[in-house]
Design a protein around this motif. Sequence first.
Motif, PDB file in Angstrom:
ATOM      1  N   ASN B 311       0.365  -1.308  -0.115  1.00  0.00           N
ATOM      2  CA  ASN B 311       0.298  -0.128   0.027  1.00  0.00           C
ATOM      3  C   ASN B 311       0.961   1.033   0.453  1.00  0.00           C
ATOM      4  N   ALA B 312       1.976   0.934  -0.265  1.00  0.00           N
ATOM      5  CA  ALA B 312       3.556   1.676  -0.694  1.00  0.00           C
ATOM      6  C   ALA B 312       4.347   2.159  -1.176  1.00  0.00           C
ATOM      7  N   GLY B 313       4.759   2.931  -1.976  1.00  0.00           N
ATOM      8  CA  GLY B 313       5.534   2.616  -2.870  1.00  0.00           C
ATOM      9  C   GLY B 313       7.100   2.887  -2.788  1.00  0.00           C
ATOM     10  N   GLY B 314       7.386   3.427  -2.015  1.00  0.00           N
ATOM     11  CA  GLY B 314       8.705   3.422  -1.916  1.00  0.00           C
ATOM     12  C   GLY B 314       9.262   1.590  -0.896  1.00  0.00           C
ATOM     13  N   PRO B 315       8.132   0.954  -0.212  1.00  0.00           N
ATOM     14  CA  PRO B 315       8.597   0.221   0.485  1.00  0.00           C
ATOM     15  C   PRO B 315       8.628  -1.004  -0.546  1.00  0.00           C
ATOM     16  N   ILE B 317       9.655  -0.946  -3.729  1.00  0.00           N
ATOM     17  CA  ILE B 317      10.803  -0.816  -4.716  1.00  0.00           C
ATOM     18  C   ILE B 317      12.041  -1.738  -3.282  1.00  0.00           C
ATOM     19  N   LEU B 318      11.943  -1.035  -2.444  1.00  0.00           N
ATOM     20  CA  LEU B 318      12.826  -1.485  -1.283  1.00  0.00           C
ATOM     21  C   LEU B 318      12.629  -2.651  -1.248  1.00  0.00           C
ATOM     22  N   ASP B 321      14.573  -4.774  -4.685  1.00  0.00           N
ATOM     23  CA  ASP B 321      15.933  -4.721  -4.360  1.00  0.00           C
ATOM     24  C   ASP B 321      16.151  -5.530  -3.474  1.00  0.00           C
ATOM     25  N   VAL B 387       2.082  -1.524   5.097  1.00  0.00           N
ATOM     26  CA  VAL B 387       2.445   0.673   5.731  1.00  0.00           C
ATOM     27  C   VAL B 387       1.319   1.125   6.575  1.00  0.00           C
ATOM     28  N   MET B 418       5.370  -2.725   8.343  1.00  0.00           N
ATOM     29  CA  MET B 418       5.998  -2.064   9.159  1.00  0.00           C
ATOM     30  C   MET B 418       5.363  -0.437   9.490  1.00  0.00           C
ATOM     31  N   PHE B 440      11.278  -5.415   8.511  1.00  0.00           N
ATOM     32  CA  PHE B 440      11.522  -5.006   6.898  1.00  0.00           C
ATOM     33  C   PHE B 440      11.055  -5.638   5.989  1.00  0.00           C
ATOM     34  N   HIS B 442      13.706  -6.381   3.489  1.00  0.00           N
ATOM     35  CA  HIS B 442      14.939  -7.312   3.651  1.00  0.00           C
ATOM     36  C   HIS B 442      15.376  -8.859   4.822  1.00  0.00           C
TER      37      HIS B 442
END
Lengths: 696, 696
Positions: B311-315, B317-318, B321, B387, B418, B440, B442
Amino acid sequence: MSYVDSLEKLFAPHSIAVIGASRREGTLGKMFLDAVVAMNYKGKIYPVNPKADEINGLPCFPDIESIPESPDLAVILIAREHVISAVEQLARKNVKQVIVVSAGFREIGPEGAELEDALLAKLKVHGIRMIGPNSMGLFNTNPEISLNATFSPTEPVPGHVAFISQSGALGVAVLELSKKIGLGFSVFVSTGNKTDIGDVEVLRYVANDPNTSTIIFYQEAIDHPHEFRQALSDVVAHKPVLVLKSGRTQSGGRAASSHTGALAADDRLTDAFLKQSGVIRCATLQELLDSAHAFATQPLPAGNKVAVVTNAGGPGILASDALESCGLKLPDFSAATLKKLKDFLPLEAGLKNPVDMIASATHDTYREVCTVLEADDNIDAIFVIIVKPPVATTPLLISREMEPLISKSPKPFFFVIMADIEHDGSSEGIREIGVPVFAFPHTAARTLGNMVNYTKIRQKYTKPDLSVTTTLTAVPETRHQLNFEECATLLTRYNIPVTPNLITAKIEDAKSFLDQHGPLAVKIADENIIHKSDLELIQLNISDAQQLENAFSRISQNVEKHLAQKGTHRFLLQKMYPPGVEMILGTSKDPLFGSVIMFGIGGIFVELYQDIVFKILPITRQDTQDMIPEIKAGKLLDGFRGLPKVDRSLLSDLIYSFGKMIQENPQIIEMDINPLIWPKGSDHPVVVDCRATVSD
Amino acid sequence: MSYVDSLEKLFAPHSIAVIGASRREGTLGKMFLDAVVAMNYKGKIYPVNPKADEINGLPCFPDIESIPESPDLAVILIAREHVISAVEQLARKNVKQVIVVSAGFREIGPEGAELEDALLAKLKVHGIRMIGPNSMGLFNTNPEISLNATFSPTEPVPGHVAFISQSGALGVAVLELSKKIGLGFSVFVSTGNKTDIGDVEVLRYVANDPNTSTIIFYQEAIDHPHEFRQALSDVVAHKPVLVLKSGRTQSGGRAASSHTGALAADDRLTDAFLKQSGVIRCATLQELLDSAHAFATQPLPAGNKVAVVTNAGGPGILASDALESCGLKLPDFSAATLKKLKDFLPLEAGLKNPVDMIASATHDTYREVCTVLEADDNIDAIFVIIVKPPVATTPLLISREMEPLISKSPKPFFFVIMADIEHDGSSEGIREIGVPVFAFPHTAARTLGNMVNYTKIRQKYTKPDLSVTTTLTAVPETRHQLNFEECATLLTRYNIPVTPNLITAKIEDAKSFLDQHGPLAVKIADENIIHKSDLELIQLNISDAQQLENAFSRISQNVEKHLAQKGTHRFLLQKMYPPGVEMILGTSKDPLFGSVIMFGIGGIFVELYQDIVFKILPITRQDTQDMIPEIKAGKLLDGFRGLPKVDRSLLSDLIYSFGKMIQENPQIIEMDINPLIWPKGSDHPVVVDCRATVSD
């Protein structure tokens, strides 16, 4: 009004207007106002909504015009199509700072981008500065301000870390996850689309904010790297800057034509850029938060020597592994320290580093042992491991017992508490001590590693000369190749030694060059012919006049045969060297970072092991000194198996000169020195071949 | 009594005697009895203490003799000097299983080791099996047993993970930390000094325990690697085995004389051993616990294709990765899936993988999107990021809404929440869903990576033939060198091609060999002369009779000049090959693992980039197939810059034969094939030089 005043009013406004405040539950306008009110903002709040008289007990204004003063800041929450009109009304009210939370701009496509451009143009006309659009807002926990201008469902915890996030949602995640570790913030800002105010200006603001000791970024893109590096250069020696940059594994998808260019993978450049800028790059969000907390609460370690204290052997071994793999050392203790430890530890205890006090250790044992270790001059940091004790003490008692020592110590303390302190309710009490607390040794070790790394940055960071913006990123369409002679002229001007060479069509000139410099390599002198070897247009080891004549005629024949070029041919003659250490040195232009310098081990190593390092221009002498040890096969430079020993300081100077040349000659788009050879018996390296592309 | 019965009585006793039970608070004897009583043990408890009538409401026995039956298990908690006498008394009572918690044995030095040896001897006499000494005990959460025979201050959470720990204290830490993530255990055993029962027998027991689905180890040392590997070979295809092996960075401090030996750093061998054994090696304790939890609660993914929902773009992308860096893929969705997603996601949502449902996503959105993705055949696992939502839903509501889907799905689900779910009290409710929850991206990605890795192990693991224990680790003192001819004879017997060669003193024989095989390399035939090149005792590229004669006389002169050896000299003649791919293949004996095979890229690559891989004997065909892609410069084998293309399958067969040869010839202490060359134009590699050391 200066930009500093404007930023000050943005982050610490005495009054704010909330354009689009609402009393309907679940709306952005309601959540936003709730957040402002909940944190007890010290300034005046002017909610604007045509349909309400009051919201949350605050008198509400039907429109911007009715606001009785010119507020320092306006936050715009309304639908995107009304944003520009709101800006016009705010301009009439002489408002100079806005945060646009409204979304639907550049991030959704061309139509949104058009609207965003129009918005920016309008702002410029009126001299209004903006954060956003598509921002989640900002907060400032300074007790004189106490502003939460975000619609975050989580109330900020005050502290001394400034957090600048390209993702608003990640901001929410961070606020939540930070509560778990007790990390507090001075300011948070969601920069959104960064249309007007971006990372650079925000960085300059928080750098000067006395309430901020540590600065952290979440970035999906680095914009304006030159300006960002300049801003960082004023900060990093005073306040640690930590960056989590996402998008590591995405290929940049850029066309790269030269050797150097093709090897320049995005993330390696980002890595180089951040390292050169004195930034600590974190690999994970957890590392970012843990490190921020440690920087904000602990003194910097003077060096990398750590004492580990534990009540359990296994975790002590895990900690040693983790610390050593982060570049930290567990030194032996002095005889005096060992004697003191022996005095009050049981026979079964392990006195060496890590100190295993065994399970019977109480809070008194922890205090005594840590007091001794803290006083040892050979120790820079104390790493305390607590497994839930089977004796009459608790992690909370141990923490409290150690608080006086920790609070007066100039050395950092790290706690690894391997116990469920959340469920037994002791976590808050422990966190009040102000020491970073970890559940696992490896996360603590990595964090301490970052602190030691920052100590080194403080010691050796030197500001780059960023006064001249040379390296334009835009690559011109018209360009041409430089031939070896032209490259040589340029390189020589920067004191980069080039193999003696001559371009001539005359055998007599060639013969006298041979007398002077032989043995020679002879090639056709035409930089447009690429596969010279394959077409046998190169002759090597020419050492007498007869060989030279033969070489001229053979190459001429091959040119005529393969390329159907008749007439007089010109030849490039180059002095040949005995074998030596083969290196490569090059430059290419990156669309984001501008000119990049690449150095590596030559031959097939480049391709097989990618044994190359990058730096972004401009480079400092420190940067070039850092480059050489970053090579994996560094021992190839140190007199490996009969090869000559390379003078690293001289090599570093040469790379520095090369960087200077590229910076002062921005017309150079690409250049590959391949090979750069340090010949046997020579006291310097020499450019044996070089190609370059320059703009017309 | 068979060992199986004995282990069964150890882990699932119907009655236990507690030798050294106490009613004094803070003592081991009290804590131990408290733990047994608190978990409501289903069998009979016989506390033994001469000074008490009852403890914790249980009648107490003054000595072992007074116990009214022969208990299945006795736990010994008394001071070390009384342990042997207690064992004698237990023997008289016909007790066959003991756990010795008492410490002060081998771990404190020679005096303790002596006592430990005496204890073991006594146990052998009476046929008693022991866990310990210096053990923290064991527990078994099977509801029919419900035994906590540890003095852990933490009560075990039942589950399906068996934990075998060399460190008792780490066991306590793990129990505590596991509570945080909701990880439950079937059995735990602290193996202590492993004097009698060690990892091998415990592994065999838990492998057959129906209550155990996943097995995890903490090891500071791998004892009896051959037997351990054999036990693992019966388990790993059925139950995942995860190992945290500490002591990675400590140098083994062993003397290594050969090239192969000198490169064989301990931890690389441990890595090789665990990988060959089908074990998943975890780098950190956190990874061990997270992975154990995922294995115990989630179905195995069929492959490495992951759908990310956020529900959130930044996480998001993380997460991309992190997943990609763990070898996982985020595939594109099918057109049908995309169409379904489009139907109920807002315009601003990102439909591609990762699916960004944006902040407005409710628990219904999560359920709908995950239902669609779970049904996509191209997806093996679902990675759900939450999130803290700014809308009317919560992580708990989302989790509950998804429970029906998750519980019936054959695909694993991972939650990255998160948000501070500990403090809002929702963590327990969320964990009840039975999905692993991470803070997290990762850590979640690494865990999923381990599951995918285990799927591959299941698919390709083949049992090694461990029936013959060949490779003794003890290196005999008397040894000698094999010359090239002797090496060649041995290699040829195993179909490993060796360059045609001849040792002779006669020029006529040499000439006819030249006619057959020229051009040749000619060397002095004395394996004791090491620096043959430096002394000019080698002549290369000998292609006619005259050159051959000159070579013979030149080498003879040099031998006489440098080594003062007069008389008739013998020469080694070897066929020379055109240049090719240079490799090395070798073996050495490791004191722990026995014979080790090393393969790598030859020339200076070995030294500069440590581009070598190890396997422990015996090797399977799968092992040798794995070796080649583990080389960093693998593309050197695939027709790199005019070099020949190596047939990887043929090369793998050759390495397999080499392994077989070493296994069947345990007198070989060291052997270095350097170089092994795949010449241009050849369809197989050839041994060009070889040295070996064998025991007399």
